[in-house]
Design a protein around this motif. Structure first.
Motif, mmCIF file in Angstrom:
data_model
loop_
_atom_site.group_PDB
_atom_site.id
_atom_site.type_symbol
_atom_site.label_atom_id
_atom_site.label_comp_id
_atom_site.label_asym_id
_atom_site.label_seq_id
_atom_site.Cartn_x
_atom_site.Cartn_y
_atom_site.Cartn_z
ATOM 1 N N LYS A 199 3.021 -2.894 19.617
ATOM 2 C CA LYS A 199 2.157 -3.432 18.553
ATOM 3 C C LYS A 199 1.559 -4.774 18.978
ATOM 4 O O LYS A 199 0.413 -5.078 18.675
ATOM 5 C CB LYS A 199 2.944 -3.590 17.246
ATOM 6 N N HIS A 219 14.763 -0.518 13.205
ATOM 7 C CA HIS A 219 14.180 0.450 12.275
ATOM 8 C C HIS A 219 15.117 1.657 12.165
ATOM 9 O O HIS A 219 15.651 2.115 13.191
ATOM 10 C CB HIS A 219 12.791 0.873 12.789
ATOM 11 N N ASP A 230 5.627 5.494 5.423
ATOM 12 C CA ASP A 230 6.517 6.663 5.415
ATOM 13 C C ASP A 230 5.943 7.692 4.467
ATOM 14 O O ASP A 230 5.708 7.371 3.300
ATOM 15 C CB ASP A 230 7.909 6.280 4.873
ATOM 16 N N TYR A 272 11.863 -5.581 12.839
ATOM 17 C CA TYR A 272 13.158 -5.145 12.286
ATOM 18 C C TYR A 272 14.320 -5.763 13.065
ATOM 19 O O TYR A 272 14.810 -5.166 14.034
ATOM 20 C CB TYR A 272 13.244 -3.609 12.335
ATOM 21 N N TYR A 299 0.868 -1.178 0.000
ATOM 22 C CA TYR A 299 0.000 0.000 0.000
ATOM 23 C C TYR A 299 0.902 1.224 0.000
ATOM 24 O O TYR A 299 1.771 1.358 0.876
ATOM 25 C CB TYR A 299 -0.831 -0.034 1.273
ATOM 26 N N ASP A 354 13.299 0.498 20.165
ATOM 27 C CA ASP A 354 12.656 -0.149 19.020
ATOM 28 C C ASP A 354 11.943 -1.432 19.473
ATOM 29 O O ASP A 354 10.838 -1.738 19.022
ATOM 30 C CB ASP A 354 13.710 -0.455 17.951
ATOM 31 N N ARG A 358 2.847 1.616 9.765
ATOM 32 C CA ARG A 358 2.789 3.063 9.823
ATOM 33 C C ARG A 358 2.974 3.655 8.433
ATOM 34 O O ARG A 358 2.269 4.549 8.009
ATOM 35 C CB ARG A 358 3.896 3.601 10.736
HETATM 36 P P1 FAD Z 1 6.116 1.618 13.547
HETATM 37 O O1 FAD Z 1 6.006 0.271 14.166
HETATM 38 O O2 FAD Z 1 5.096 2.631 13.915
HETATM 39 O O3 FAD Z 1 7.588 2.142 13.853
HETATM 40 C C1 FAD Z 1 8.123 3.263 13.164
HETATM 41 C C2 FAD Z 1 9.216 3.924 13.994
HETATM 42 O O4 FAD Z 1 8.615 4.625 15.103
HETATM 43 C C3 FAD Z 1 10.220 2.971 14.639
HETATM 44 O O5 FAD Z 1 11.471 3.612 14.669
HETATM 45 C C4 FAD Z 1 9.687 2.750 16.048
HETATM 46 O O6 FAD Z 1 10.718 2.419 16.970
HETATM 47 C C5 FAD Z 1 9.065 4.107 16.337
HETATM 48 N N1 FAD Z 1 7.840 3.989 17.179
HETATM 49 C C6 FAD Z 1 6.858 3.078 17.041
HETATM 50 N N2 FAD Z 1 5.875 3.287 17.940
HETATM 51 C C7 FAD Z 1 6.237 4.372 18.656
HETATM 52 C C8 FAD Z 1 5.625 5.088 19.713
HETATM 53 N N3 FAD Z 1 4.435 4.711 20.198
HETATM 54 N N4 FAD Z 1 6.296 6.169 20.210
HETATM 55 C C9 FAD Z 1 7.506 6.555 19.719
HETATM 56 N N5 FAD Z 1 8.118 5.904 18.698
HETATM 57 C C10 FAD Z 1 7.495 4.842 18.172
HETATM 58 N N6 FAD Z 1 5.583 0.660 3.739
HETATM 59 C C11 FAD Z 1 4.587 1.110 2.954
HETATM 60 O O7 FAD Z 1 4.453 2.350 2.750
HETATM 61 N N7 FAD Z 1 3.693 0.261 2.366
HETATM 62 C C12 FAD Z 1 3.749 -1.076 2.554
HETATM 63 O O8 FAD Z 1 2.934 -1.825 2.021
HETATM 64 C C13 FAD Z 1 4.793 -1.594 3.379
HETATM 65 N N8 FAD Z 1 4.880 -2.916 3.646
HETATM 66 C C14 FAD Z 1 5.828 -3.368 4.531
HETATM 67 C C15 FAD Z 1 5.846 -4.724 4.868
HETATM 68 C C16 FAD Z 1 6.780 -5.220 5.775
HETATM 69 C C17 FAD Z 1 6.750 -6.674 6.135
HETATM 70 C C18 FAD Z 1 7.748 -4.344 6.334
HETATM 71 C C19 FAD Z 1 8.787 -4.878 7.279
HETATM 72 C C20 FAD Z 1 7.740 -2.999 6.007
HETATM 73 C C21 FAD Z 1 6.776 -2.487 5.116
HETATM 74 N N9 FAD Z 1 6.705 -1.137 4.793
HETATM 75 C C22 FAD Z 1 5.701 -0.666 3.972
HETATM 76 C C23 FAD Z 1 7.689 -0.193 5.331
HETATM 77 C C24 FAD Z 1 7.208 0.471 6.631
HETATM 78 O O9 FAD Z 1 6.044 1.235 6.399
HETATM 79 C C25 FAD Z 1 8.322 1.401 7.102
HETATM 80 O O10 FAD Z 1 9.422 0.623 7.544
HETATM 81 C C26 FAD Z 1 7.936 2.442 8.141
HETATM 82 O O11 FAD Z 1 9.033 3.354 8.277
HETATM 83 C C27 FAD Z 1 7.647 1.902 9.531
HETATM 84 O O12 FAD Z 1 6.484 1.223 9.582
HETATM 85 P P2 FAD Z 1 6.113 0.358 10.912
HETATM 86 O O13 FAD Z 1 4.780 -0.179 10.697
HETATM 87 O O14 FAD Z 1 7.215 -0.565 11.218
HETATM 88 O O15 FAD Z 1 6.103 1.565 11.965
#
Ligand code: FAD
Length: 289
Positions: free
Chosen positions: A161, A145, A105, A141, A46, A154, A103
């Motif tokens: 989650k 991350h 980017d 990760y 997405y 991290d 989340r």
């Molecule tokens: P989060 O889990 O929210 O983490 C992001 C960052 O914020 C981390 O550094 C974490 O330590 C920090 N953090 C988390 N929660 C908090 C909090 N409550 N307070 C303070 N800091 C916090 N991207 C796309 O755009 N589309 C996709 O379809 C897509 N598919 C993916 C599939 C997989 C299997 C993976 C591994 C990644 C994918 N990504 C995708 C990339 C992903 O969106 C990015 O890596 C993004 O930067 C982080 O997403 P996340 O869900 O891990 O974020």
């Protein structure tokens, strides 16, 4: 690694939603080749800020209707709760029961973060809105991350989650199996025991791999980089070397008890299929280790 051995192994292939009619046709061929291997599910990415919303929906529903369970990725950055709820309802009404919750980017300078700031907020919202309907996958990760303030934080953020209701996780790709084993050990120490499935990126193109890895914080070990560099434009040698390296990585992971594999196919069947065959996963998926 003990905690991972209790889970049933599962195998999945990830696609991105094609932009052109030719891309759609190609994906259909790739889908047909991979579907023959009997994966547990496909997933469809997405785009940040909903940039592929319609194409992701279209690709997910098409694949799902063709008989292999398909999981949409859903990223919350820049989205409203209302727009996320709409998507959840649409997927539920179409028989989808697995979501990869992220989340995402936002490209720099583009828009506000939206109603749901981090993936743990999205997971909590999905549980609040849809109850237990969806199996929720989240990202993990093993090499941390790139924006994490520290390795420790991290892990705590990953735990958020899980506490919010994630069912299982798929990792960012990595080529160092020890980073995954260590990550699992750290989760176990925190009392986290959900399935964490390694994400596998086949190696087919040196330049693209380096660019992509820099962005997402995945490390390409020096010996792999140097060997790929040495092959220069020799595409066939890169392909063969890549398949060998990735096959060995998967053997180590499965041998140690990883609960399956998730292939980042980039809408190409060949490399993932070669690794699949080398691992002896087809046709009855008997694993020799
Ligand atoms: P989060 O889990 O929210 O983490 C992001 C960052 O914020 C981390 O550094 C974490 O330590 C920090 N953090 C988390 N929660 C908090 C909090 N409550 N307070 C303070 N800091 C916090 N991207 C796309 O755009 N589309 C996709 O379809 C897509 N598919 C993916 C599939 C997989 C299997 C993976 C591994 C990644 C994918 N990504 C995708 C990339 C992903 O969106 C990015 O890596 C993004 O930067 C982080 O997403 P996340 O869900 O891990 O974020």
């Amino acid at each position: 690694m003990q905690s991972q051995k209790q889970f049933k192994r599962r195998f999945s292939f990830e696609f991105f939603p094609p932009k052109t009619p030719q891309g759609k046709e190609k994906l259909q061929q790739v889908r047909d080749q991979l579907a023959e291997r009997g994966p547990d599910f496909f997933s469809v990415t997405y785009g940040a800020g909903g940039s592929t919303r319609e194409r992701t929906i279209d690709t997910v529903l098409t694949l799902h209707q063709q008989g292999i369970s398909t999981a949409p990725h859903l990223s919350c950055i820049g989205a409203t709760k209302e727009s996320v709820a709409e998507l959840l309802d649409l997927y539920r009404d179409n028989g989808i029961n697995r979501i990869v919750a992220l989340r995402g980017d936002l490209p720099s300078g583009m828009g506000a973060p939206g109603d749901l700031r981090y993936a743990n907020d999205l997971v909590a919202f999905i549980r609040e809105h849809s109850g237990d309907h969806f199996n929720i996958e989240v990202a993990a990760y093993p090499e941390f991350h790139p924006q994490a303030r520290s390795a420790e934080e991290d892990l705590i953020n990953f735990k958020r989650k899980v506490d919010a209701g994630a069912s299982s996780a798929i990792t960012q790709y990595f080529y160092n199996a020890d980073s995954y084993f260590y990550f699992i050990d750290r989760l176990e120490a925190l009392g986290i025991t959900l399935p964490v499935v390694p994400g596998i990126m086949p190696i087919t193109n040196y330049t693209n791999l380096m660019r992509f890895s820099d962005m997402c914080g995945a490390e390409i070990p020096r010996w792999i980089r140097k060997q790929l560099e040495a092959y220069g434009d020799d595409v066939e040698s890169i392909r063969q070397f890549g398949i060998e390296v990735v096959t060995r990585l998967c053997e180590r992971l499965l041998g140690a008890g990883a609960p399956g594999l998730h292939f980042y196919t980039l809408n190409q069947a060949d490399a993932s299929l070669q690794v699949w065959e080398n691992l002896g996963l087809s046709p009855s998926r008997k694993i020799a280790f």
